[in-house]
Design a protein around this motif. Structure first.
Motif, mmCIF file in Angstrom:
data_model
loop_
_atom_site.group_PDB
_atom_site.id
_atom_site.type_symbol
_atom_site.label_atom_id
_atom_site.label_comp_id
_atom_site.label_asym_id
_atom_site.label_seq_id
_atom_site.Cartn_x
_atom_site.Cartn_y
_atom_site.Cartn_z
ATOM 1 N N HIS A 108 0.880 -1.075 0.060
ATOM 2 C CA HIS A 108 0.140 0.096 0.098
ATOM 3 C C HIS A 108 0.905 1.275 0.043
ATOM 4 O O HIS A 108 0.405 2.153 -0.127
ATOM 5 C CB HIS A 108 -1.047 0.025 1.093
ATOM 6 N N LYS A 109 2.077 0.852 0.077
ATOM 7 C CA LYS A 109 2.951 2.317 -0.113
ATOM 8 C C LYS A 109 2.859 3.092 0.964
ATOM 9 O O LYS A 109 2.490 4.655 0.956
ATOM 10 C CB LYS A 109 3.008 3.043 -1.584
ATOM 11 N N ILE A 110 2.666 2.606 2.137
ATOM 12 C CA ILE A 110 2.521 3.390 3.489
ATOM 13 C C ILE A 110 3.650 3.257 4.344
ATOM 14 O O ILE A 110 4.513 2.338 4.308
ATOM 15 C CB ILE A 110 1.384 3.038 4.194
ATOM 16 N N PRO A 111 4.079 4.017 5.175
ATOM 17 C CA PRO A 111 4.945 3.922 6.368
ATOM 18 C C PRO A 111 4.905 2.600 7.106
ATOM 19 O O PRO A 111 3.894 2.228 7.460
ATOM 20 C CB PRO A 111 5.015 5.277 7.133
ATOM 21 N N SER A 112 6.227 2.047 7.273
ATOM 22 C CA SER A 112 6.080 0.714 7.913
ATOM 23 C C SER A 112 5.334 0.992 9.270
ATOM 24 O O SER A 112 4.905 -0.028 9.866
ATOM 25 C CB SER A 112 7.272 0.189 8.104
ATOM 26 N N GLU A 113 5.927 2.298 10.216
ATOM 27 C CA GLU A 113 5.167 2.335 11.281
ATOM 28 C C GLU A 113 3.837 2.340 11.342
ATOM 29 O O GLU A 113 3.156 1.768 12.263
ATOM 30 C CB GLU A 113 5.747 3.636 12.079
ATOM 31 N N ASN A 157 1.203 -0.301 13.251
ATOM 32 C CA ASN A 157 0.235 0.069 14.393
ATOM 33 C C ASN A 157 -1.084 -0.515 13.936
ATOM 34 O O ASN A 157 -1.977 -0.718 14.850
ATOM 35 C CB ASN A 157 0.307 1.533 14.140
ATOM 36 N N ASP A 158 -1.429 -0.547 12.527
ATOM 37 C CA ASP A 158 -2.634 -0.884 11.923
ATOM 38 C C ASP A 158 -2.702 -2.587 12.240
ATOM 39 O O ASP A 158 -3.725 -2.838 12.717
ATOM 40 C CB ASP A 158 -2.837 -0.726 10.557
ATOM 41 N N VAL A 159 -1.573 -3.195 12.296
ATOM 42 C CA VAL A 159 -1.719 -4.672 12.431
ATOM 43 C C VAL A 159 -2.027 -4.953 13.779
ATOM 44 O O VAL A 159 -2.767 -5.689 14.242
ATOM 45 C CB VAL A 159 -0.642 -5.289 11.697
#
Length: 86
Positions: free
Chosen positions: A59-64, A68-70
């Motif tokens: 999704h090309k989002i920051p790993s942090e 946090n989402d997971v």
């Protein structure tokens, strides 16, 4: 850590993700497609960090943010009594 659905919980895939039903309480919970995918991977034994890395890449989002989402999905499923760890 290995995750399992609580014995009183059944899940059904939908076009938009999944629905989990607690047969004992009658409460149901809906997951979108991403949440459903995360749950499926957790149940398959994938590590939360590995799932987050794949989400961040896809999704090309920051790993942090992905981490946090997971973690939020896992925490919410656990708090609702839908999953148990062994």
């Amino acid at each position: 850590m290995h995750l399992h659905l609580h014995p009183d919980v059944v899940t059904t895939e939908t076009d938009d993700g999944a629905v989990l039903l607690n047969l004992k309480t009658g409460r149901y919970f809906q997951l979108n497609a991403t949440g459903s995918g995360v749950l499926r991977q957790l149940l398959d034994g994938c590590a939360p960090d590995d799932i987050a890395t794949a989400l961040a890449d896809r999704h090309k989002i920051p790993s942090e943010r992905a981490e946090n989402d997971v973690r939020a999905i896992l925490d919410q499923l656990s708090a609702a009594g839908l999953v148990v760890t062994s």
